[in-house]
Design a protein around this motif. Sequence first.
Motif, PDB file in Angstrom:
ATOM      1  N   TYR A   1       1.735   9.116  -5.985  1.00  0.00           N
ATOM      2  CA  TYR A   1       2.178  10.495  -5.743  1.00  0.00           C
ATOM      3  C   TYR A   1       3.192  10.923  -6.805  1.00  0.00           C
ATOM      4  CZ  TYR A   1       4.241  14.544  -3.491  1.00  0.00           C
ATOM      5  OH  TYR A   1       4.698  15.795  -3.234  1.00  0.00           O
ATOM      6  N   ALA A   2       4.099   9.991  -7.165  1.00  0.00           N
ATOM      7  CA  ALA A   2       5.128  10.311  -8.154  1.00  0.00           C
ATOM      8  C   ALA A   2       4.509  10.618  -9.513  1.00  0.00           C
ATOM      9  CB  ALA A   2       6.119   9.155  -8.273  1.00  0.00           C
ATOM     10  N   CYS A   3       3.344   9.992  -9.801  1.00  0.00           N
ATOM     11  CA  CYS A   3       2.682  10.252 -11.078  1.00  0.00           C
ATOM     12  C   CYS A   3       1.725  11.443 -10.977  1.00  0.00           C
ATOM     13  CB  CYS A   3       1.915   9.026 -11.544  1.00  0.00           C
ATOM     14  SG  CYS A   3       2.953   7.601 -11.790  1.00  0.00           S
ATOM     15  N   GLY A   4       1.768  12.158  -9.877  1.00  0.00           N
ATOM     16  CA  GLY A   4       0.891  13.308  -9.738  1.00  0.00           C
ATOM     17  C   GLY A   4      -0.547  12.933  -9.436  1.00  0.00           C
ATOM     18  N   LYS A   5      -0.737  11.783  -8.790  1.00  0.00           N
ATOM     19  CA  LYS A   5      -2.078  11.297  -8.433  1.00  0.00           C
ATOM     20  C   LYS A   5      -2.961  11.178  -9.668  1.00  0.00           C
ATOM     21  CE  LYS A   5      -1.481  14.132  -4.608  1.00  0.00           C
ATOM     22  NZ  LYS A   5      -1.983  15.092  -3.647  1.00  0.00           N
TER      23      LYS A   5
ATOM     24  N   LEU B   1      -8.529   5.179  -0.294  1.00  0.00           N
ATOM     25  CA  LEU B   1      -7.724   6.116   0.492  1.00  0.00           C
ATOM     26  C   LEU B   1      -7.787   7.530  -0.075  1.00  0.00           C
ATOM     27  CD1 LEU B   1      -4.565   3.968   1.258  1.00  0.00           C
ATOM     28  CD2 LEU B   1      -6.456   4.531   2.766  1.00  0.00           C
ATOM     29  N   GLY B   2      -8.291   7.674  -1.298  1.00  0.00           N
ATOM     30  CA  GLY B   2      -8.478   9.016  -1.833  1.00  0.00           C
ATOM     31  C   GLY B   2      -7.491   9.403  -2.918  1.00  0.00           C
ATOM     32  N   PHE B   3      -6.629   8.452  -3.327  1.00  0.00           N
ATOM     33  CA  PHE B   3      -5.719   8.744  -4.434  1.00  0.00           C
ATOM     34  C   PHE B   3      -6.429   8.363  -5.720  1.00  0.00           C
ATOM     35  CE2 PHE B   3      -3.186   8.174  -0.764  1.00  0.00           C
ATOM     36  CZ  PHE B   3      -2.149   9.062  -0.889  1.00  0.00           C
TER      37      PHE B   3
ATOM     38  N   ILE C   1       0.833  -1.202   0.000  1.00  0.00           N
ATOM     39  CA  ILE C   1       0.000   0.000   0.000  1.00  0.00           C
ATOM     40  C   ILE C   1       0.872   1.259   0.000  1.00  0.00           C
ATOM     41  CG2 ILE C   1      -1.654   1.314   1.364  1.00  0.00           C
ATOM     42  CD1 ILE C   1      -3.051  -0.940   0.229  1.00  0.00           C
ATOM     43  N   VAL C   2       1.944   1.228   0.795  1.00  0.00           N
ATOM     44  CA  VAL C   2       2.830   2.387   0.858  1.00  0.00           C
ATOM     45  C   VAL C   2       3.478   2.632  -0.506  1.00  0.00           C
ATOM     46  CG1 VAL C   2       4.881   3.339   1.958  1.00  0.00           C
ATOM     47  CG2 VAL C   2       3.258   2.014   3.304  1.00  0.00           C
TER      48      VAL C   2
ATOM     49  N   ILE D   1       0.999   4.252  -2.732  1.00  0.00           N
ATOM     50  CA  ILE D   1       0.859   5.670  -2.414  1.00  0.00           C
ATOM     51  C   ILE D   1       2.015   6.454  -3.024  1.00  0.00           C
ATOM     52  CG2 ILE D   1       0.929   7.373  -0.532  1.00  0.00           C
ATOM     53  CD1 ILE D   1      -0.585   5.438   1.197  1.00  0.00           C
ATOM     54  N   LEU D   2       3.242   5.908  -2.870  1.00  0.00           N
ATOM     55  CA  LEU D   2       4.427   6.598  -3.375  1.00  0.00           C
ATOM     56  C   LEU D   2       4.367   6.764  -4.898  1.00  0.00           C
ATOM     57  CD1 LEU D   2       7.307   4.968  -1.331  1.00  0.00           C
ATOM     58  CD2 LEU D   2       6.723   7.382  -1.393  1.00  0.00           C
ATOM     59  N   ILE D   3       4.059   5.665  -5.607  1.00  0.00           N
ATOM     60  CA  ILE D   3       4.054   5.746  -7.075  1.00  0.00           C
ATOM     61  C   ILE D   3       2.921   6.645  -7.550  1.00  0.00           C
ATOM     62  CG2 ILE D   3       3.781   4.431  -9.201  1.00  0.00           C
ATOM     63  CD1 ILE D   3       5.163   2.136  -7.880  1.00  0.00           C
TER      64      ILE D   3
END
Lengths: 328, 296
Positions: free
Chosen positions: B149-153, B234-236, B141-142, B145-147
Amino acid sequence: MTKRILRQIARLVLLLLAVSIVVFVLVSASPIDPVQANVGQAAYLNMSPEKRAALAEYWGTDIPVWERYLNWAGAFLQGDLGTSLRYNAPVAQVISTRATNTLMLMLVAWVVSGVLGFTLGVVAAMKRGSVIDKLVKGYCFVLAATPAFWIGLVFLIVFAVWLGWFPVGFSVPIGKSAADVTMADALHHLVLPALTLSVVGVANIAMHTREKAIDVMESDCIRFARARGLTSWQALRTHGLRNLLLPAITLQFASISEIFGGSVLVEQVFSYPGLGQAAVTAGLGSDVALLAAIAVFSAALVFAGNLIANILYGVVDPRIRRGEGSHV
Amino acid sequence: MSSLTSALSSAVRAVPALHLPRSQRMANRRVLFVSLIVALVALIAIVVAGRVVYDVATATDFSQKNLSPCLDHPFGTDWMGRDMFLRTIAGLSTSVLVGLLAASVSAVAALVLASIAALGGKRADEFVTWLVDLFMGIPHIVLLILISYACGKGFWGVVIAVAVTHWPSLTRVLRAEILQCRESQFVAHAHKLGASRVSIALRHMVPYVFPQFLVGLILLFPHAIMHEAAITFLGFGLSRDMPAIGVILSESMAYLSAGMWWLAVFPGLALIVTVMLFDVAGSSLRRLIDPHSSQE
């Protein structure tokens, strides 16, 4: 033995270093501009170009990634994890207050799911083909297809809304000052999230133990023990359990990654203030320092679990202790 | 005497269907084949139906809001009067499509990495094993979240994150398979008989590994779908107005304490059924084409 452990530790340190690089590259690659995200859209538009340049320099957006990584990693090793923008506090402080909550949640779920899963697996294997076996198998099959957060929602509906036995969320009662919170309050709030995580975690270990136990019960040593007049439960206790415990322990330590992932979701459902919730807040709110630190922390937790599993292997299994085992 | 007959009958029951009279026998492989087809057809139906009702699913009707399940609306309606059944179907079809992409990308990556590891020598093997350990070290899951975020959500952030993170476990399985095959007697014999490397690969390795690959591919779906739902929850990613199971469930959280249980229960059940359909399809296929487990 010592040499083996030292080699393991060196390997894990290397892996952790690689994790930190991956994490840092990922958060740096994001098209979300840290300057804009941290100052806010309106303030950014009203700013003079010189001010923007000054801020960009402050955030280090114009220096290359590897140099920023070295700065970050260097500070990280000295205990300076940066400042969390969402929580307006040092990252180390945010993590340490929340880690207690998360670790407690994970520990309870880890122990409960391990013991329960192991017991269910053994019972199902001993009563192979019976109703109990079918129930356990069905339970595991359905549970393996069920998202943790949905179980959390259902528990919330049943136990918190309909029955009203447990609070709807948070780790302490609302409106109580921190000094007045008792242990009982904290436990009361812990029950539902921990139950959710445990219920989900059972499936994997129960299925695995069941299959191993069936193998063991068909082995020659058990057949001989039965021929000597032991009941199958006695034979299992004297000859089977040690063989079963080893893979179960390894599996349980290896599942720390999944339990952490589950706790991220469960914390979100129950508004439980732990690391997972902080990770989600950080990811949604572009709080880069906090997100990176939590990612590294969770990886360290997983690697520590793997290390303990490997060491325990040596303690429990005399073949590996003597260095005979080739499958380390 | 009676204990003997009961022991006998239980022994007969324990032995597989072969000892039953012909009329009571179940043709094992036919049952598996039918369940595979049924599961696949059901999944295709979900996708098609989801695409067809996509526009209707987002239509709001404020005269019909907050209804509990009834004949017109089997899953009830939400606070904007959207039919939860249609929303769920539309959401599931998105999930299945994202799962399709993710499983394909991850399975191909796993096959390539496993081949490199098993056939590329000691260094390559160590590197791939290390890479698998590395990616399994970060909780899934982490990592998502990281990837993301890296793709700009956003939508593509979720799709890419789910697609590129599911290879490690399958890589391990395939690597072990290929290694086992390479060490096997028949490959050694083919080599001694003068068969070229290419012909060994095509005639011996591919038929040995392909079933595992196909089954592994299908069994990746459930993980991909559940992770898509989780990260969306989670909202991404997927925006609020898109029908998606994760969005539906995270919205439902605000209405649970008001007693609107149907917002969470039915879409979740539908997700579980979909995931289990893939499990059925995968395990049926495994028993049909994998000789090791065909007798189970």
